[in-house]
Design a protein around this motif. Sequence first.
Motif, PDB file in Angstrom:
ATOM      1  N   MET A   1     -30.402-107.544 -13.998  1.00  0.00           N
ATOM      2  CA  MET A   1     -29.589-106.391 -13.652  1.00  0.00           C
ATOM      3  C   MET A   1     -30.112-105.701 -12.403  1.00  0.00           C
ATOM      4  O   MET A   1     -29.348-105.305 -11.516  1.00  0.00           O
ATOM      5  N   LEU A   2     -31.436-105.557 -12.304  1.00  0.00           N
ATOM      6  CA  LEU A   2     -32.030-104.902 -11.145  1.00  0.00           C
ATOM      7  C   LEU A   2     -31.744-105.684  -9.866  1.00  0.00           C
ATOM      8  O   LEU A   2     -31.414-105.099  -8.825  1.00  0.00           O
ATOM      9  N   HIS A   3     -31.861-107.004  -9.946  1.00  0.00           N
ATOM     10  CA  HIS A   3     -31.575-107.824  -8.758  1.00  0.00           C
ATOM     11  C   HIS A   3     -30.094-107.741  -8.377  1.00  0.00           C
ATOM     12  O   HIS A   3     -29.752-107.680  -7.193  1.00  0.00           O
ATOM     13  N   SER A   4     -29.217-107.729  -9.359  1.00  0.00           N
ATOM     14  CA  SER A   4     -27.782-107.625  -9.067  1.00  0.00           C
ATOM     15  C   SER A   4     -27.458-106.300  -8.389  1.00  0.00           C
ATOM     16  O   SER A   4     -26.707-106.247  -7.400  1.00  0.00           O
ATOM     17  N   ALA A   5     -28.010-105.214  -8.916  1.00  0.00           N
ATOM     18  CA  ALA A   5     -27.778-103.905  -8.305  1.00  0.00           C
ATOM     19  C   ALA A   5     -28.331-103.852  -6.894  1.00  0.00           C
ATOM     20  O   ALA A   5     -27.710-103.278  -5.987  1.00  0.00           O
ATOM     21  N   PHE A   6     -29.502-104.457  -6.691  1.00  0.00           N
ATOM     22  CA  PHE A   6     -30.102-104.470  -5.355  1.00  0.00           C
ATOM     23  C   PHE A   6     -29.204-105.205  -4.362  1.00  0.00           C
ATOM     24  O   PHE A   6     -29.029-104.751  -3.220  1.00  0.00           O
ATOM     25  N   GLN A   7     -28.628-106.317  -4.783  1.00  0.00           N
ATOM     26  CA  GLN A   7     -27.737-107.053  -3.890  1.00  0.00           C
ATOM     27  C   GLN A   7     -26.522-106.208  -3.519  1.00  0.00           C
ATOM     28  O   GLN A   7     -26.058-106.236  -2.375  1.00  0.00           O
ATOM     29  N   GLU A   8     -26.001-105.438  -4.462  1.00  0.00           N
ATOM     30  CA  GLU A   8     -24.866-104.574  -4.156  1.00  0.00           C
ATOM     31  C   GLU A   8     -25.270-103.472  -3.182  1.00  0.00           C
ATOM     32  O   GLU A   8     -24.514-103.124  -2.267  1.00  0.00           O
ATOM     33  N   VAL A   9     -26.454-102.906  -3.387  1.00  0.00           N
ATOM     34  CA  VAL A   9     -26.948-101.881  -2.466  1.00  0.00           C
ATOM     35  C   VAL A   9     -27.079-102.457  -1.057  1.00  0.00           C
ATOM     36  O   VAL A   9     -26.622-101.855  -0.075  1.00  0.00           O
ATOM     37  N   CYS A  10     -27.688-103.639  -0.953  1.00  0.00           N
ATOM     38  CA  CYS A  10     -27.868-104.251   0.370  1.00  0.00           C
ATOM     39  C   CYS A  10     -26.522-104.535   1.027  1.00  0.00           C
ATOM     40  O   CYS A  10     -26.362-104.318   2.234  1.00  0.00           O
ATOM     41  N   GLY A  11     -25.561-105.038   0.252  1.00  0.00           N
ATOM     42  CA  GLY A  11     -24.251-105.341   0.820  1.00  0.00           C
ATOM     43  C   GLY A  11     -23.578-104.111   1.386  1.00  0.00           C
ATOM     44  O   GLY A  11     -23.080-104.117   2.518  1.00  0.00           O
ATOM     45  N   ASP A  12     -23.547-103.022   0.611  1.00  0.00           N
ATOM     46  CA  ASP A  12     -22.918-101.788   1.088  1.00  0.00           C
ATOM     47  C   ASP A  12     -23.712-101.162   2.228  1.00  0.00           C
ATOM     48  O   ASP A  12     -23.136-100.570   3.150  1.00  0.00           O
ATOM     49  N   PHE A  13     -25.036-101.273   2.163  1.00  0.00           N
ATOM     50  CA  PHE A  13     -25.889-100.713   3.220  1.00  0.00           C
ATOM     51  C   PHE A  13     -25.592-101.406   4.552  1.00  0.00           C
ATOM     52  O   PHE A  13     -25.354-100.750   5.572  1.00  0.00           O
ATOM     53  N   LEU A  14     -25.594-102.733   4.550  1.00  0.00           N
ATOM     54  CA  LEU A  14     -25.379-103.481   5.790  1.00  0.00           C
ATOM     55  C   LEU A  14     -23.954-103.279   6.314  1.00  0.00           C
ATOM     56  O   LEU A  14     -23.741-103.221   7.528  1.00  0.00           O
ATOM     57  N   LEU A  15     -22.991-103.151   5.408  1.00  0.00           N
ATOM     58  CA  LEU A  15     -21.616-102.898   5.836  1.00  0.00           C
ATOM     59  C   LEU A  15     -21.518-101.540   6.516  1.00  0.00           C
ATOM     60  O   LEU A  15     -20.881-101.404   7.570  1.00  0.00           O
ATOM     61  N   ALA A  16     -22.160-100.528   5.941  1.00  0.00           N
ATOM     62  CA  ALA A  16     -22.097 -99.181   6.507  1.00  0.00           C
ATOM     63  C   ALA A  16     -22.759 -99.117   7.881  1.00  0.00           C
ATOM     64  O   ALA A  16     -22.213 -98.501   8.805  1.00  0.00           O
ATOM     65  N   VAL A  17     -23.919 -99.744   8.021  1.00  0.00           N
ATOM     66  CA  VAL A  17     -24.600 -99.655   9.318  1.00  0.00           C
ATOM     67  C   VAL A  17     -23.880-100.507  10.364  1.00  0.00           C
ATOM     68  O   VAL A  17     -23.891-100.180  11.554  1.00  0.00           O
ATOM     69  N   GLU A  18     -23.252-101.592   9.936  1.00  0.00           N
ATOM     70  CA  GLU A  18     -22.476-102.408  10.877  1.00  0.00           C
ATOM     71  C   GLU A  18     -21.325-101.599  11.456  1.00  0.00           C
ATOM     72  O   GLU A  18     -21.022-101.687  12.652  1.00  0.00           O
ATOM     73  N   GLN A  19     -20.700-100.778  10.619  1.00  0.00           N
ATOM     74  CA  GLN A  19     -19.578 -99.954  11.082  1.00  0.00           C
ATOM     75  C   GLN A  19     -20.021 -98.863  12.038  1.00  0.00           C
ATOM     76  O   GLN A  19     -19.199 -98.300  12.766  1.00  0.00           O
ATOM     77  N   SER A  20     -21.309 -98.568  12.062  1.00  0.00           N
ATOM     78  CA  SER A  20     -21.809 -97.546  12.983  1.00  0.00           C
ATOM     79  C   SER A  20     -21.836 -98.036  14.424  1.00  0.00           C
ATOM     80  O   SER A  20     -21.879 -97.232  15.360  1.00  0.00           O
ATOM     81  N   GLY A  21     -21.853 -99.357  14.602  1.00  0.00           N
ATOM     82  CA  GLY A  21     -21.916 -99.917  15.942  1.00  0.00           C
ATOM     83  C   GLY A  21     -23.326-100.147  16.446  1.00  0.00           C
ATOM     84  O   GLY A  21     -23.519-100.770  17.495  1.00  0.00           O
ATOM     85  N   ASP A  22     -24.340 -99.641  15.723  1.00  0.00           N
ATOM     86  CA  ASP A  22     -25.729 -99.855  16.110  1.00  0.00           C
ATOM     87  C   ASP A  22     -26.319-101.023  15.325  1.00  0.00           C
ATOM     88  O   ASP A  22     -25.752-101.486  14.344  1.00  0.00           O
ATOM     89  N   ARG A  23     -27.475-101.468  15.769  1.00  0.00           N
ATOM     90  CA  ARG A  23     -28.142-102.580  15.100  1.00  0.00           C
ATOM     91  C   ARG A  23     -28.602-102.161  13.710  1.00  0.00           C
ATOM     92  O   ARG A  23     -29.021-101.026  13.493  1.00  0.00           O
ATOM     93  N   ALA A  24     -28.536-103.088  12.770  1.00  0.00           N
ATOM     94  CA  ALA A  24     -28.998-102.792  11.418  1.00  0.00           C
ATOM     95  C   ALA A  24     -30.468-102.382  11.416  1.00  0.00           C
ATOM     96  O   ALA A  24     -30.887-101.511  10.651  1.00  0.00           O
ATOM     97  N   GLU A  25     -31.265-102.998  12.301  1.00  0.00           N
ATOM     98  CA  GLU A  25     -32.692-102.699  12.362  1.00  0.00           C
ATOM     99  C   GLU A  25     -32.967-101.246  12.699  1.00  0.00           C
ATOM    100  O   GLU A  25     -34.031-100.713  12.380  1.00  0.00           O
ATOM    101  N   ASP A  26     -32.012-100.586  13.351  1.00  0.00           N
ATOM    102  CA  ASP A  26     -32.212 -99.177  13.702  1.00  0.00           C
ATOM    103  C   ASP A  26     -32.236 -98.275  12.476  1.00  0.00           C
ATOM    104  O   ASP A  26     -32.692 -97.132  12.548  1.00  0.00           O
TER     105      ASP A  26
END
Length: 266
Positions: free
Chosen positions: A92-117
Amino acid sequence: MGARGGSWRTHGVSVEGYRHRRTGTPCQDAWDSAVWSGGDGGPVLVLAVADGAGSRPRSQEGAQLAVRLATEHFGRIAAAGGVRAGDEVHGMLHSAFQEVCGDFLLAVEQSGDRAEDFATTLTVVVITPDWLGHLSVGDGLVFVRAGTDEDGAPLFHLLPQADAASEYSNETVFLTSRHAGRWVRTDCVDDPGIDAVVLSTDGLTQAALTRSRTPNASFLAAVLGPLESPTKDPDADEAELAELLRSDRLSAVNADDKTLLRAVRV
């Protein structure tokens, strides 16, 4: 048996470290907590802290986004119920983490800046009536209080930390790191005696751990004490705690931002 049921009193505070105070830079740590209704299974408490990478321009936003997504996804999945202590909790913890990462990367991608920022660590604790789950990526700390020693003093236990990026390096892993999932640490604690939990970012490593890297019981008891007193003024307590975290004594051993998130059973 699992973690004993009941309600929890929580409180968190983040303060800028000495380096950031000197330069006028905002604190790049963040914390969040949320209680989810678990139906017949009882309430679920989610605690999360994050430490934004000081060298990255939007890490403060990354830390804030990470803890918000963590309390959302971990809480929703855990509150759905049906997860038994043991391997199911790890899954369950790994599944939730994958969802967090997916939404996190989607949100930062929409910002137009690099994810590393937006680079940030993430440490999460999920408390249900049946078990306590812990997930971390990066160098956050989690302590639980359970049991007493032969003199009756409460015992604090440090949960294992996530691995470094390699066995030859102490490089911190972030949500945006390549293959971050490889370095995630998960644990399931099946102890009905847990009555307090403390999460912190690595800015408090020297205060919360002894030189032998065991829990500093005097420090942990001191920061938990006010939270266990129902007559304590929360605003006054927060001011006192923030003053402690900004103190010269703590700044001298670690100039980083500092976050402390506490929960005690009431």
